[in-house]
Design a protein around this motif. Structure first.
Motif, PDB file in Angstrom:
ATOM      1  N   THR A 153      -0.665-188.551 -42.938  1.00 25.02           N
ATOM      2  CA  THR A 153      -0.847-189.619 -43.929  1.00 25.02           C
ATOM      3  C   THR A 153      -2.321-189.974 -44.075  1.00 25.02           C
ATOM      4  O   THR A 153      -2.833-190.153 -45.194  1.00 25.02           O
ATOM      5  N   ASP A 154      -3.015-190.067 -42.956  1.00 25.49           N
ATOM      6  CA  ASP A 154      -4.449-190.344 -42.970  1.00 25.49           C
ATOM      7  C   ASP A 154      -5.211-189.232 -43.686  1.00 25.49           C
ATOM      8  O   ASP A 154      -6.109-189.488 -44.495  1.00 25.49           O
ATOM      9  N   THR A 155      -4.835-187.990 -43.415  1.00 22.50           N
ATOM     10  CA  THR A 155      -5.489-186.851 -44.063  1.00 22.50           C
ATOM     11  C   THR A 155      -5.292-186.898 -45.572  1.00 22.50           C
ATOM     12  O   THR A 155      -6.225-186.631 -46.343  1.00 22.50           O
ATOM     13  N   MET A 156      -4.082-187.231 -46.016  1.00 18.73           N
ATOM     14  CA  MET A 156      -3.811-187.317 -47.444  1.00 18.73           C
ATOM     15  C   MET A 156      -4.680-188.393 -48.097  1.00 18.73           C
ATOM     16  O   MET A 156      -5.221-188.213 -49.189  1.00 18.73           O
ATOM     17  N   ALA A 157      -4.813-189.535 -47.419  1.00 19.95           N
ATOM     18  CA  ALA A 157      -5.612-190.636 -47.967  1.00 19.95           C
ATOM     19  C   ALA A 157      -7.080-190.243 -48.077  1.00 19.95           C
ATOM     20  O   ALA A 157      -7.733-190.492 -49.101  1.00 19.95           O
ATOM     21  N   ARG A 158      -7.611-189.617 -47.040  1.00 12.22           N
ATOM     22  CA  ARG A 158      -9.028-189.258 -47.041  1.00 12.22           C
ATOM     23  C   ARG A 158      -9.308-188.104 -48.013  1.00 12.22           C
ATOM     24  O   ARG A 158     -10.386-188.035 -48.602  1.00 12.22           O
ATOM     25  N   THR A 159      -8.339-187.230 -48.163  1.00  9.95           N
ATOM     26  CA  THR A 159      -8.479-186.149 -49.138  1.00  9.95           C
ATOM     27  C   THR A 159      -8.586-186.711 -50.549  1.00  9.95           C
ATOM     28  O   THR A 159      -9.377-186.235 -51.372  1.00  9.95           O
ATOM     29  N   LEU A 160      -7.804-187.744 -50.816  1.00 13.61           N
ATOM     30  CA  LEU A 160      -7.771-188.337 -52.155  1.00 13.61           C
ATOM     31  C   LEU A 160      -8.964-189.250 -52.430  1.00 13.61           C
ATOM     32  O   LEU A 160      -9.449-189.334 -53.561  1.00 13.61           O
ATOM     33  N   ALA A 161      -9.448-189.944 -51.385  1.00 18.32           N
ATOM     34  CA  ALA A 161     -10.376-191.059 -51.567  1.00 18.32           C
ATOM     35  C   ALA A 161     -11.657-190.685 -52.314  1.00 18.32           C
ATOM     36  O   ALA A 161     -12.050-191.366 -53.265  1.00 18.32           O
ATOM     37  N   THR A 162     -12.314-189.625 -51.895  1.00 16.24           N
ATOM     38  CA  THR A 162     -13.611-189.280 -52.497  1.00 16.24           C
ATOM     39  C   THR A 162     -13.487-188.946 -53.978  1.00 16.24           C
ATOM     40  O   THR A 162     -14.251-189.445 -54.815  1.00 16.24           O
ATOM     41  N   VAL A 163     -12.492-188.109 -54.311  1.00 15.12           N
ATOM     42  CA  VAL A 163     -12.325-187.712 -55.711  1.00 15.12           C
ATOM     43  C   VAL A 163     -11.826-188.893 -56.545  1.00 15.12           C
ATOM     44  O   VAL A 163     -12.220-189.049 -57.708  1.00 15.12           O
ATOM     45  N   LEU A 164     -10.978-189.738 -55.971  1.00 11.55           N
ATOM     46  CA  LEU A 164     -10.528-190.939 -56.678  1.00 11.55           C
ATOM     47  C   LEU A 164     -11.713-191.849 -56.978  1.00 11.55           C
ATOM     48  O   LEU A 164     -11.812-192.418 -58.071  1.00 11.55           O
ATOM     49  N   GLY A 165     -12.613-191.971 -56.014  1.00 11.64           N
ATOM     50  CA  GLY A 165     -13.807-192.782 -56.231  1.00 11.64           C
ATOM     51  C   GLY A 165     -14.654-192.251 -57.372  1.00 11.64           C
ATOM     52  O   GLY A 165     -15.173-193.025 -58.190  1.00 11.64           O
TER      53      GLY A 165
END
Length: 330
Positions: free
Chosen positions: A52-64
């Motif tokens: 779950t943490d990996t999914m969040a961090r994978t998404l965070a940069t591109v979402l930003g």
């Protein structure tokens, strides 16, 4: 050379100067606004390093990048993800606090007799980020080599086989109980505090069977230390084409873990759409898709409406399994 004051120059030049100045001002204003806005926080109800943490961090940069904002991930583990969920449920509906949740969000609706939030009304579904099937493995000493043989063996010797459970109330625990409920077999659950010790005891032959995340057992399967009996996805997986889907022997069985992005409830439709569109674009970007697939998961990126309907159906689905199993939170 004769100098012509600006006031006497052709109108088109004056308009160009005004437009250029306006665009520069707007760009500066947008940059200043982006720098002064607080970062968007994605809360994760699981420890750092997990899926779950990996999914969040994978998404965070591109979402930003999609939003022109800084997006940070904050881990808030505990109570099966409920601590993070409660914080987001009580956050202002301004889009600055989001939740990366997982299958337990739907399971907890029935597993916990009293939650401090409503798992539907207090959240705004944005998009499902990914799904991740698991795999049913057995120690080589187990006589069964496939699901059909396992069901036959379990029915002939009720209670003699056992399942290692990495965490009570987890999606893998529920996958096992759903299997027992649909097949009508009695297999004993052996609970552990974590996936790692559960896998180790199956490897050692102390426990017979386990539903496991593919990444946790893939190497052991390839080394012949564990037998793969079936995958929980609706169809066979490209990584294990020789391993049947459990549904081939137990029609209707399917149990994939999922990961999804939520906002607090009461978010405006405009804000919901803006965040959802940015999240979906991030999920569908080559960079994020590649990272998700590297984790053995499948990118999704559906609409808020589709995700909301899915969550509703999951709550109903897992309620029946929790009631069948009589599961209680740790």
């Amino acid at each position: 050379m004769t100098y012509t004051p600006i006031s006497q120059r052709p109108t088109t030049s004056r308009r160009a100067l005004v437009l250029s100045a306006a665009l520069a001002c707007a760009a500066t204003s947008g940059w200043v606004q982006a720098q002064t806005q607080p970062p968007i926080k994605i809360l994760v109800g699981a420890p750092a390093g997990g899926t779950t943490d990996t999914m969040a961090r994978t998404l965070a940069t591109v979402l930003g990048t999609q939003l022109g904002r800084t997006v940070v991930v904050e881990n808030k583990p505990g109570a099966g993800g409920n601590l993070a969920a409660d914080a987001v449920a009580k956050a202002a509906p301004d889009g600055n606090t989001l939740l990366m949740s997982f299958t337990s969000h739907a399971i907890n609706a029935s597993l916990y007799p009293s939650l401090p939030f409503d798992p539907v009304k207090d959240f705004t579904p944005l998009t499902m980020v990914s799904t991740s099937p698991s795999i049913l493995v057995a120690h080589p000493k187990v006589a069964a080599n496939n699901v059909k043989e396992l069901i036959t063996q379990a029915k002939s010797k009720p209670g003699q086989l056992n399942f290692a459970i990495g965490a009570l109330g987890s999606s893998l625990h529920m996958a096992g109980d759903a299997f027992k409920m649909q097949s009508g077999v009695y297999i004993v659950n052996i609970p552990y505090r974590g996936t790692a010790p559960a896998v180790q005891d199956v490897l050692a032959g102390q426990v017979d069977l386990m539903f496991a995340a593919i990444g946790n057992v893939q190497a052991h399967i390839k080394a012949g230390k564990l037998k793969a009996l079936g995958v929980t996805s609706a169809k066979r997986l490209p990584a294990f084409p020789q391993v049947p889907a459990i549904g081939e022997s137990l029609p209707g069985y399917e149990s994939s873990a999922w990961f999804g992005l939520f906002g607090p409830g009461r978010m405006s439709p405009e804000l919901t759409r803006r965040l959802a569109d940015a999240a979906r674009a991030a999920v569908q970007s080559p960079e994020v898709k590649r990272r998700i697939e590297h984790e053995g998961a499948t990118p999704v990126g559906n609409s808020p409406e589709e995700f909301a309907r899915f969550v509703d159906s999951e709550i109903v689905r897992w309620r029946a399994v929790v009631q069948y199993a009589g599961a209680k939170p740790e």
